[in-house]
Design a protein around this motif. Structure first.
Motif, short mmCIF file in Angstrom:
data_model
loop_
_atom_site.label_atom_id
_atom_site.label_comp_id
_atom_site.label_asym_id
_atom_site.label_seq_id
_atom_site.Cartn_x
_atom_site.Cartn_y
_atom_site.Cartn_z
N ARG A 42 0.84 -1.21 0.00
CA ARG A 42 0.00 0.00 0.00
C ARG A 42 0.87 1.26 0.00
NH1 ARG A 42 -4.04 0.12 4.68
NH2 ARG A 42 -2.26 -0.61 5.91
N TYR A 43 2.00 1.17 -0.68
CA TYR A 43 2.93 2.30 -0.72
C TYR A 43 2.21 3.60 -1.12
CZ TYR A 43 6.30 5.62 -2.55
OH TYR A 43 6.99 6.78 -2.80
N CYS A 44 2.58 4.68 -0.46
CA CYS A 44 2.11 6.01 -0.89
C CYS A 44 3.23 7.02 -0.73
CB CYS A 44 0.87 6.45 -0.12
SG CYS A 44 1.17 6.94 1.58
N VAL A 45 3.22 8.03 -1.59
CA VAL A 45 4.18 9.12 -1.53
C VAL A 45 3.99 9.87 -0.21
CG1 VAL A 45 4.83 11.35 -2.55
CG2 VAL A 45 4.33 9.37 -4.03
N PRO A 46 5.04 10.20 0.50
CA PRO A 46 4.89 10.96 1.76
C PRO A 46 4.16 12.28 1.53
CG PRO A 46 7.13 10.13 1.53
CD PRO A 46 6.46 9.87 0.22
N GLY A 47 3.16 12.54 2.37
CA GLY A 47 2.44 13.81 2.26
C GLY A 47 3.37 14.99 2.43
N ASP A 48 4.40 14.82 3.26
CA ASP A 48 5.34 15.93 3.48
C ASP A 48 6.16 16.24 2.23
OD1 ASP A 48 4.68 16.62 6.09
OD2 ASP A 48 5.92 15.03 6.94
N LEU A 49 6.35 15.26 1.35
CA LEU A 49 7.04 15.55 0.10
C LEU A 49 6.14 16.36 -0.83
CD1 LEU A 49 9.30 15.37 -1.91
CD2 LEU A 49 8.65 13.02 -2.43
N LEU A 50 4.85 16.02 -0.89
CA LEU A 50 3.91 16.80 -1.69
C LEU A 50 3.82 18.23 -1.15
CD1 LEU A 50 1.04 14.22 -2.19
CD2 LEU A 50 2.78 14.89 -3.85
N PHE A 51 3.77 18.36 0.17
CA PHE A 51 3.76 19.67 0.81
C PHE A 51 5.01 20.48 0.43
CE2 PHE A 51 5.79 21.81 4.45
CZ PHE A 51 4.93 22.86 4.64
N SER A 52 6.17 19.82 0.48
CA SER A 52 7.43 20.49 0.17
C SER A 52 7.47 20.94 -1.28
CB SER A 52 8.61 19.55 0.46
OG SER A 52 8.61 19.14 1.81
N LEU A 53 7.00 20.08 -2.19
CA LEU A 53 6.99 20.43 -3.61
C LEU A 53 6.02 21.57 -3.88
CD1 LEU A 53 7.13 16.85 -5.17
CD2 LEU A 53 8.96 18.55 -5.12
N ALA A 54 4.92 21.62 -3.14
CA ALA A 54 3.98 22.73 -3.30
C ALA A 54 4.64 24.05 -2.92
CB ALA A 54 2.73 22.49 -2.45
N LEU A 55 5.42 24.05 -1.83
CA LEU A 55 6.13 25.27 -1.44
C LEU A 55 7.19 25.64 -2.47
CD1 LEU A 55 6.66 25.03 2.44
CD2 LEU A 55 4.85 26.17 1.16
N MET A 56 7.85 24.64 -3.03
CA MET A 56 8.86 24.91 -4.05
C MET A 56 8.22 25.53 -5.29
SD MET A 56 11.43 22.27 -6.06
CE MET A 56 10.16 21.84 -7.27
N LYS A 57 7.05 25.01 -5.69
CA LYS A 57 6.38 25.47 -6.90
C LYS A 57 5.72 26.83 -6.72
CE LYS A 57 6.76 21.85 -9.74
NZ LYS A 57 7.26 21.91 -11.13
N TYR A 58 5.08 27.03 -5.57
CA TYR A 58 4.24 28.22 -5.40
C TYR A 58 4.81 29.26 -4.44
CZ TYR A 58 0.85 25.03 -7.51
OH TYR A 58 0.22 24.14 -8.35
N GLY A 59 5.77 28.87 -3.61
CA GLY A 59 6.34 29.81 -2.66
C GLY A 59 5.72 29.67 -1.28
N LEU A 60 6.36 30.32 -0.32
CA LEU A 60 5.94 30.32 1.08
C LEU A 60 5.24 31.64 1.40
CD1 LEU A 60 6.06 29.14 4.03
CD2 LEU A 60 8.28 30.30 4.23
N TYR A 61 4.00 31.55 1.87
CA TYR A 61 3.23 32.74 2.26
C TYR A 61 3.10 32.79 3.79
CZ TYR A 61 1.83 33.41 -2.62
OH TYR A 61 1.83 33.63 -3.98
#
Length: 241
Positions: A42-61
């Motif tokens: 039941r492997y899944c991508v770490p949610g924290d990696l998706l969170f990190s990539l979102a900050l990389m793509k969109y920036g930190l507010y």
């Protein structure tokens, strides 16, 4: 950017191999949940990696709220849509939203301010990756409940934070208190934290996790779950040395 080794991108689609997701969990977040092992059924991508990539793509507010709406399996392509009125959507290959976020306030950092952005990402995911042994297990014990030891599944539901400053040198979340609200076999765990730059509090946040299939706390069974987690960590550390 230090996240580049953990994904690859072709046109507007981004993919994360199980090996990349697992390496991020273990090396960046210090998270040894077996569900992030490449061979896990039941492997899944770490949610924290998706969170990190979102900050990389969109920036930190200054103010951000993230809501996880689905899990990403092995090498599932994901798409980062252009933000609309500071609303962010990340989709899977079936055009289903897997992560939604809302931004407010000033943009504090992006890839042009890599030091601040990396500090925030590393600080948060390190805090987040330590949740199970250090925070959730004592919280379950306090409320005399536990997750299913045969299928230990904890779902990352949401996180939000507010920063009181527009500049910082480092961002280190520290737990202030935690709560567990139980409704039948479901539990909602709320973890509250302050964010420090040195000795100064520069913000605060909250992370919510869903615990399912709750049952009465069984110390030996829970110890087995912890032993598997710790053994997974030791095995990886030995292989990496």
């Amino acid at each position: 950017m230090f996240l580049f080794p953990f994904f690859q991108q072709e046109n507007d689609l981004l993919t994360i191999t199980p090996e990349q997701g697992s390496r991020f969990a273990k090396e960046i977040a210090n998270d040894f949940n077996p569900i992030h092992d490449p061979e896990a059924k039941r492997y899944c991508v770490p949610g924290d990696l998706l969170f990190s990539l979102a900050l990389m793509k969109y920036g930190l507010y200054q103010n951000m709220h993230f809501h996880f709406q689905g899990m990403v399996g092995k090498s599932t392509p994901v798409k980062f849509l252009k933000p609309e009125e500071k609303s962010i959507h990340i989709l899977d290959d079936k055009e289903k939203t897997i992560l939604q976020a809302h931004c407010d306030g000033q943009k504090i950092a992006d890839t042009e301010q890599q030091a601040a952005l990396e500090s925030f990402i590393r600080g948060y995911v390190s805090f987040s990756g330590h949740n199970f042994i250090q925070i959730l297990e004592p919280l379950m014990q306090k409320h005399s409940v536990m997750i299913n030891p045969q299928r230990p599944l904890i779902i990352y539901e949401s996180m939000s934070f507010s920063l009181e400053v527009e500049q910082f040198k480092e961002a280190v979340p520290k737990l202030t208190h935690s709560e567990l609200h139980i409704d039948g076999k479901r539990g909602d765990a709320h973890l509250y934290f302050d964010i420090f730059d040195g000795e100064t509090v520069i913000g605060s946040g909250k992370k919510t996790l869903i615990l399912s299939s709750l049952r009465p706390y069984d110390a030996p069974a829970m110890q087995e779950v912890k032993d598997v987690y710790i053994a997974n960590k030791k095995r990886y550390e030995l292989s990496a040395s």
